[in-house]
Design a protein around this motif. Structure first.
Motif, PDB file in Angstrom:
ATOM      1  N   TYR A 117     -27.832  41.184  27.861  1.00  0.00           N
ATOM      2  CA  TYR A 117     -27.033  42.428  28.356  1.00  0.00           C
ATOM      3  C   TYR A 117     -27.080  43.025  29.684  1.00  0.00           C
ATOM      4  N   TYR A 118     -25.958  43.040  30.468  1.00  0.00           N
ATOM      5  CA  TYR A 118     -25.811  43.287  31.912  1.00  0.00           C
ATOM      6  C   TYR A 118     -25.471  44.414  32.301  1.00  0.00           C
ATOM      7  N   CYS A 119     -26.056  45.265  33.165  1.00  0.00           N
ATOM      8  CA  CYS A 119     -25.783  46.563  33.639  1.00  0.00           C
ATOM      9  C   CYS A 119     -24.753  46.237  34.866  1.00  0.00           C
ATOM     10  N   ASN A 120     -23.891  47.342  34.977  1.00  0.00           N
ATOM     11  CA  ASN A 120     -22.796  47.276  36.021  1.00  0.00           C
ATOM     12  C   ASN A 120     -22.856  48.379  36.789  1.00  0.00           C
ATOM     13  N   ALA A 121     -22.522  48.650  37.886  1.00  0.00           N
ATOM     14  CA  ALA A 121     -22.308  49.962  38.688  1.00  0.00           C
ATOM     15  C   ALA A 121     -21.250  49.759  39.736  1.00  0.00           C
ATOM     16  N   ASN A 122     -20.100  50.666  39.763  1.00  0.00           N
ATOM     17  CA  ASN A 122     -19.127  50.699  40.931  1.00  0.00           C
ATOM     18  C   ASN A 122     -19.671  51.724  41.958  1.00  0.00           C
ATOM     19  N   ALA A 123     -20.035  51.298  42.874  1.00  0.00           N
ATOM     20  CA  ALA A 123     -20.689  52.333  43.948  1.00  0.00           C
ATOM     21  C   ALA A 123     -20.299  52.307  45.410  1.00  0.00           C
ATOM     22  N   ARG A 124     -20.211  53.369  45.897  1.00  0.00           N
ATOM     23  CA  ARG A 124     -20.052  53.422  47.243  1.00  0.00           C
ATOM     24  C   ARG A 124     -21.234  53.361  48.264  1.00  0.00           C
ATOM     25  N   ARG A 125     -21.237  52.715  49.253  1.00  0.00           N
ATOM     26  CA  ARG A 125     -22.479  52.459  50.167  1.00  0.00           C
ATOM     27  C   ARG A 125     -22.896  53.446  51.127  1.00  0.00           C
ATOM     28  N   ALA A 126     -21.657  54.061  51.766  1.00  0.00           N
ATOM     29  CA  ALA A 126     -21.815  55.187  52.590  1.00  0.00           C
ATOM     30  C   ALA A 126     -20.658  56.052  52.646  1.00  0.00           C
ATOM     31  N   ARG A 127     -21.073  57.286  53.204  1.00  0.00           N
ATOM     32  CA  ARG A 127     -20.036  58.319  53.049  1.00  0.00           C
ATOM     33  C   ARG A 127     -18.887  57.910  53.961  1.00  0.00           C
ATOM     34  N   TRP A 128     -19.001  57.078  55.290  1.00  0.00           N
ATOM     35  CA  TRP A 128     -17.761  56.701  56.064  1.00  0.00           C
ATOM     36  C   TRP A 128     -16.952  55.502  55.479  1.00  0.00           C
ATOM     37  N   ASP A 129     -17.729  54.720  54.407  1.00  0.00           N
ATOM     38  CA  ASP A 129     -16.987  53.802  53.841  1.00  0.00           C
ATOM     39  C   ASP A 129     -16.126  54.001  52.031  1.00  0.00           C
ATOM     40  N   VAL A 130     -14.998  54.246  52.482  1.00  0.00           N
ATOM     41  CA  VAL A 130     -14.352  54.665  51.281  1.00  0.00           C
ATOM     42  C   VAL A 130     -14.140  53.396  50.254  1.00  0.00           C
ATOM     43  N   ARG A 131     -14.648  52.494  50.700  1.00  0.00           N
ATOM     44  CA  ARG A 131     -14.500  51.251  49.486  1.00  0.00           C
ATOM     45  C   ARG A 131     -15.665  51.209  48.326  1.00  0.00           C
ATOM     46  N   SER A 132     -15.274  50.890  47.330  1.00  0.00           N
ATOM     47  CA  SER A 132     -16.450  50.763  46.547  1.00  0.00           C
ATOM     48  C   SER A 132     -16.739  49.460  46.029  1.00  0.00           C
ATOM     49  N   TYR A 133     -17.816  48.975  45.328  1.00  0.00           N
ATOM     50  CA  TYR A 133     -18.011  47.641  45.130  1.00  0.00           C
ATOM     51  C   TYR A 133     -18.642  47.445  43.679  1.00  0.00           C
ATOM     52  N   ASP A 134     -18.564  46.197  43.006  1.00  0.00           N
ATOM     53  CA  ASP A 134     -19.273  46.330  41.802  1.00  0.00           C
ATOM     54  C   ASP A 134     -20.611  45.698  42.049  1.00  0.00           C
ATOM     55  N   TYR A 135     -21.414  45.921  41.166  1.00  0.00           N
ATOM     56  CA  TYR A 135     -22.903  45.503  41.395  1.00  0.00           C
ATOM     57  C   TYR A 135     -23.221  45.189  39.916  1.00  0.00           C
ATOM     58  N   TRP A 136     -24.150  43.955  39.891  1.00  0.00           N
ATOM     59  CA  TRP A 136     -24.484  43.485  38.575  1.00  0.00           C
ATOM     60  C   TRP A 136     -26.004  43.551  38.283  1.00  0.00           C
ATOM     61  N   GLY A 137     -26.711  43.918  37.312  1.00  0.00           N
ATOM     62  CA  GLY A 137     -27.992  43.490  37.226  1.00  0.00           C
ATOM     63  C   GLY A 137     -28.386  42.140  36.653  1.00  0.00           C
ATOM     64  N   GLN A 138     -29.566  41.575  36.717  1.00  0.00           N
ATOM     65  CA  GLN A 138     -29.883  40.200  36.315  1.00  0.00           C
ATOM     66  C   GLN A 138     -29.834  39.921  34.868  1.00  0.00           C
ATOM     67  N   GLY A 139     -29.741  40.822  33.858  1.00  0.00           N
ATOM     68  CA  GLY A 139     -29.466  40.868  32.519  1.00  0.00           C
ATOM     69  C   GLY A 139     -31.071  41.009  32.074  1.00  0.00           C
ATOM     70  N   THR A 140     -30.854  41.411  30.480  1.00  0.00           N
ATOM     71  CA  THR A 140     -31.747  41.539  29.773  1.00  0.00           C
ATOM     72  C   THR A 140     -31.561  41.250  28.539  1.00  0.00           C
ATOM     73  N   GLN A 141     -32.451  40.334  27.866  1.00  0.00           N
ATOM     74  CA  GLN A 141     -32.186  39.575  26.523  1.00  0.00           C
ATOM     75  C   GLN A 141     -32.371  40.529  25.314  1.00  0.00           C
ATOM     76  N   VAL A 142     -31.490  40.595  24.417  1.00  0.00           N
ATOM     77  CA  VAL A 142     -31.539  41.376  23.295  1.00  0.00           C
ATOM     78  C   VAL A 142     -31.373  40.335  22.174  1.00  0.00           C
ATOM     79  N   THR A 143     -32.453  40.176  21.326  1.00  0.00           N
ATOM     80  CA  THR A 143     -32.236  39.280  19.952  1.00  0.00           C
ATOM     81  C   THR A 143     -32.483  40.053  18.729  1.00  0.00           C
ATOM     82  N   VAL A 144     -31.372  40.185  17.910  1.00  0.00           N
ATOM     83  CA  VAL A 144     -31.533  40.886  16.615  1.00  0.00           C
ATOM     84  C   VAL A 144     -31.787  39.731  15.513  1.00  0.00           C
ATOM     85  N   SER A 145     -32.740  39.378  15.009  1.00  0.00           N
ATOM     86  CA  SER A 145     -33.329  38.577  13.948  1.00  0.00           C
ATOM     87  C   SER A 145     -34.359  38.966  13.253  1.00  0.00           C
ATOM     88  N   SER A 146     -34.157  38.559  11.830  1.00  0.00           N
ATOM     89  CA  SER A 146     -35.307  38.727  10.890  1.00  0.00           C
ATOM     90  C   SER A 146     -36.263  37.818  10.959  1.00  0.00           C
TER      91      SER A 146
END
Length: 121
Positions: free
Chosen positions: A92-121
């Motif tokens: 599972y990966y987290c994503n955020a679309n963010a602005r880095r500064a007040r003067w920069d109107v552009r936004s960028y996509d950022y990703w986390g490194q991921g975390t494993q989820v395993t569903v098993s008996s």
């Protein structure tokens, strides 16, 4: 901007997990935040997203079982996963679309490194 996920692990079918993701670094504002997942041999897919105002969107496969939420003051997004199924097994990966500064109107996509989820008996 860095995203760090936590909360993954091994859980039995029908169980629950809560994922967290904290964004840090040069952040002026964060627009949408979300969770994606990638199972072995499959493409990354959207799980859920949430806007800054709190509007949510879910994949059909998780509706009614997963809940996304966020704490804007802490730049954090959560994913509460209930009634987990083996087919929810993925990184599972987290994503955020963010602005880095007040003067920069552009936004960028950022990703986390991921975390494993395993569903098993």
């Amino acid at each position: 901007v860095q995203l760090v996920e936590s909360g993954g692990g091994l859980v039995q079918p029908g169980g629950s997990l809560r994922l967290s993701c904290v964004a840090s670094g040069s952040i002026f504002s964060i627009n949408d935040m979300g969770w994606y997942r990638q199972a072995p041999g499959k493409e990354r897919e959207l799980v859920a997203t949430i806007s800054e105002a709190g509007t949510t969107n879910y994949a059909d496969s998780v509706k009614g079982r997963f809940t996304i939420s966020r704490d804007n003051a802490k730049n954090t997004v959560f994913l509460q996963m209930n009634s987990l199924k083996p087919e929810d097994t993925a990184v599972y990966y987290c994503n955020a679309n963010a602005r880095r500064a007040r003067w920069d109107v552009r936004s960028y996509d950022y990703w986390g490194q991921g975390t494993q989820v395993t569903v098993s008996s």
